[in-house]
Design an enzyme around this catalytic site. Structure first.
Site, PDB file in Angstrom:
ATOM      1  N   CYS A 168     -15.172  -8.910   6.578  1.00  0.00           N
ATOM      2  CA  CYS A 168     -13.842  -8.858   5.971  1.00  0.00           C
ATOM      3  C   CYS A 168     -12.721  -8.627   6.969  1.00  0.00           C
ATOM      4  O   CYS A 168     -11.548  -8.633   6.597  1.00  0.00           O
ATOM      5  CB  CYS A 168     -13.819  -7.766   4.901  1.00  0.00           C
ATOM      6  SG  CYS A 168     -15.154  -7.929   3.700  1.00  0.00           S
ATOM      7  N   HIS A 308      -5.925  -2.697   3.541  1.00  0.00           N
ATOM      8  CA  HIS A 308      -7.147  -3.440   3.223  1.00  0.00           C
ATOM      9  C   HIS A 308      -7.365  -3.378   1.715  1.00  0.00           C
ATOM     10  O   HIS A 308      -7.656  -4.388   1.092  1.00  0.00           O
ATOM     11  CB  HIS A 308      -8.319  -2.845   3.992  1.00  0.00           C
ATOM     12  CG  HIS A 308      -9.576  -3.651   3.897  1.00  0.00           C
ATOM     13  ND1 HIS A 308      -9.614  -5.000   4.188  1.00  0.00           N
ATOM     14  CD2 HIS A 308     -10.841  -3.305   3.545  1.00  0.00           C
ATOM     15  CE1 HIS A 308     -10.854  -5.455   4.017  1.00  0.00           C
ATOM     16  NE2 HIS A 308     -11.604  -4.449   3.624  1.00  0.00           N
ATOM     17  N   LYS A 340      -4.494  -7.664  -2.460  1.00  0.00           N
ATOM     18  CA  LYS A 340      -5.781  -8.024  -3.079  1.00  0.00           C
ATOM     19  C   LYS A 340      -5.779  -7.743  -4.575  1.00  0.00           C
ATOM     20  O   LYS A 340      -6.632  -8.258  -5.300  1.00  0.00           O
ATOM     21  CB  LYS A 340      -6.933  -7.271  -2.402  1.00  0.00           C
ATOM     22  CG  LYS A 340      -7.221  -7.718  -0.980  1.00  0.00           C
ATOM     23  CD  LYS A 340      -8.433  -6.976  -0.408  1.00  0.00           C
ATOM     24  CE  LYS A 340      -8.748  -7.398   1.021  1.00  0.00           C
ATOM     25  NZ  LYS A 340      -7.738  -6.911   1.994  1.00  0.00           N
ATOM     26  N   PHE A 404     -17.729  -5.063   6.582  1.00  0.00           N
ATOM     27  CA  PHE A 404     -19.122  -4.631   6.612  1.00  0.00           C
ATOM     28  C   PHE A 404     -19.604  -4.589   8.065  1.00  0.00           C
ATOM     29  O   PHE A 404     -19.169  -5.380   8.904  1.00  0.00           O
ATOM     30  CB  PHE A 404     -19.997  -5.595   5.820  1.00  0.00           C
ATOM     31  CG  PHE A 404     -19.941  -5.397   4.322  1.00  0.00           C
ATOM     32  CD1 PHE A 404     -19.131  -4.442   3.738  1.00  0.00           C
ATOM     33  CD2 PHE A 404     -20.723  -6.183   3.493  1.00  0.00           C
ATOM     34  CE1 PHE A 404     -19.099  -4.268   2.362  1.00  0.00           C
ATOM     35  CE2 PHE A 404     -20.703  -6.016   2.116  1.00  0.00           C
ATOM     36  CZ  PHE A 404     -19.888  -5.062   1.545  1.00  0.00           C
TER      37      PHE A 404
END
Length: 417
Positions: A168, A308, A340, A404
């Site tokens: 990501c 994020h 997001k 990740f």
């Protein structure tokens, strides 16, 4: 401005977007500022039986506007998105590629999973029809670096060319590395950003098994709710965001329209866990500090943070703590929002689209909202610009991406002066 004043400075001259909330920069940005969600039921395949049956799909994307049909059939969708946004960014920049030295033009793209849809499709072909029926284009469709490869072919870009595949954080890392390629003198112009197209059966099943996705299937538009107490997971999105970066000297010499300046990049590792950040957000905090150091800036110089902000319980609380660790009391004075909440999470493409949103925020003096923020979480107690965009003049914006594997990336953009 003399050459000495240009040394090391890198500017943004072109933008391109295809997102779940719009095709093109202006449509996407207008819908982001309006707080419109791009999340809905999965339509690409039957999602019956999946824990999560919603996603942020592209709507109205016509690849034929950007590339020949013969080529489209040989490209995975993530490459199509990358090529389309590279074309948009090129048009926006006003670059005349015939007048550029091709050895001084490079491409770095980011993605998380590459051509996963093509892998799934041709695995099915192999099982049903045998090995001779697998297309010779399968491998080029699937490999992650084909986005940067195809952009370089289209624009005859023979300079630095690579792909970043850091989950990501990949889009942010790609832009940061492109920034550094120009700073070190390896290129004058860089295409950079991120693309992803993994709204597929296997990806949805895998992320569902991780319990990373929201299961608010009956209310998709409200499913992505970063920093809200009732958040229950992220939403997979698809699309791409691309920027053209140039050395300041090169941009000024050709009379380019300079949209913003890239001034800081940080990259760190948590060295902690495969998928979870440490509770204190130590790796992310260190990354923000590295970006500030690279930019020669103080924490109080940052006017807004594009977070994020994935809408997962752990990520949002850890990022909040990381911001407080870096900014101290000033953290409560900085608007923080997550786009997001509208686009879903584009994984390796997230940093690309969010970088474009940061440039637009600087240009327009508008902070995008965090939609679906309804119930405060005691662990997330910053100013998340809830539900409505905010007008505010800004000089410097920080953009966070954490992936990740514990990989972190942070960019800082500032108004060009």
């Amino acid at each position: 401005m003399g050459k000495d004043a240009c040394d090391g400075r890198v500017v943004v001259t072109g933008l391109g977007l295809v997102t779940p909330v719009g095709i093109g920069v202006e449509e996407s940005w207008a819908n982001i500022i309006a707080g419109r969600s791009g999340v809905g039921p999965v339509t690409k395949f039957r999602a019956d039986g999946y824990a999560c049956r919603i996603a942020a799909e592209l709507k109205g994307f016509e690849p034929g506007q950007f590339m020949p049909m013969k080529l489209i059939k040989r490209l995975d969708p993530f490459v199509q998105y990358a090529l389309a946004t590279a074309h948009m960014a090129w048009k926006d920049s006003g670059l005349d590629m015939d007048r550029e030295d091709p050895n001084r033009v490079g491409v770095i793209t980011g993605c998380g999973l590459g051509g996963l849809g093509s892998i799934e499709f041709f695995r099915d072909v192999l099982v049903r029809k045998g090995p001779r029926r697998v297309s010779p284009f399968f491998i080029p469709m699937a490999i992650p670096n084909m986005a940067s490869g195809q952009i370089s072919i289209l624009f005859n870009a023979k300079g630095p060319n690579t792909v970043v595949c850091t989950a990501c954080a990949a889009g942010t890392h790609a832009i940061g590395q492109a920034f550094k390629e120009i700073q070190r003198g390896a290129a004058d112009v860089m295409f950079c950003g991120g693309a992803e197209a993994v709204i597929t059966e296997l990806a949805l099943a895998g992320f569902s098994s991780l319990k990373a996705l929201s299961t608010r299937n009956d209310d998709p538009e409200h499913a992505s709710r970063p920093f809200d107490r009732d958040r229950d997971g992220f939403i997979i999105g698809e699309g791409a965001g691309m920027l053209i970066l140039e050395s300041l000297e090169h941009a000024q010499k050709r009379g380019a329209n300079i949209r913003a300046e890239v001034c800081g990049f940080g990259v760190t590792a948590d060295a902690y866990h495969m998928t979870a950040p440490p509770a204190d957000g130590e790796g992310g905090a260190r990354c923000m500090k590295e970006a500030l150091k690279d930019a020669g800036m103080r924490p109080e110089d940052i006017d807004y943070i594009n977070a994020h902000g994935t809408s997962t319980p752990l990520n949002d609380s850890c990022e909040t703590q990381a911001i407080k660790n870096v900014f101290g009391d000033h953290a409560y004075k900085i608007p923080v929002s997550s786009t997001k909440s509208m686009t879903g999470h584009l994984l390796g493409g997230a940093g690309g689209i969010e970088a474009v949103f940061c440039v637009k925020a600087l240009e327009d003096g508008t902070i995008p909202p965090t939609i679906n923020y309804e119930t405060p979480d005691p662990e997330c107690d910053l100013d998340y610009v809830p539900n409505e965009a905010r007008s505010m003049e800004m000089d410097s914006i920080m953009s966070n991406s954490f992936g990740f594997g514990g990989t972190n990336g942070v960019l800082i953009f500032k108004r060009f002066r």
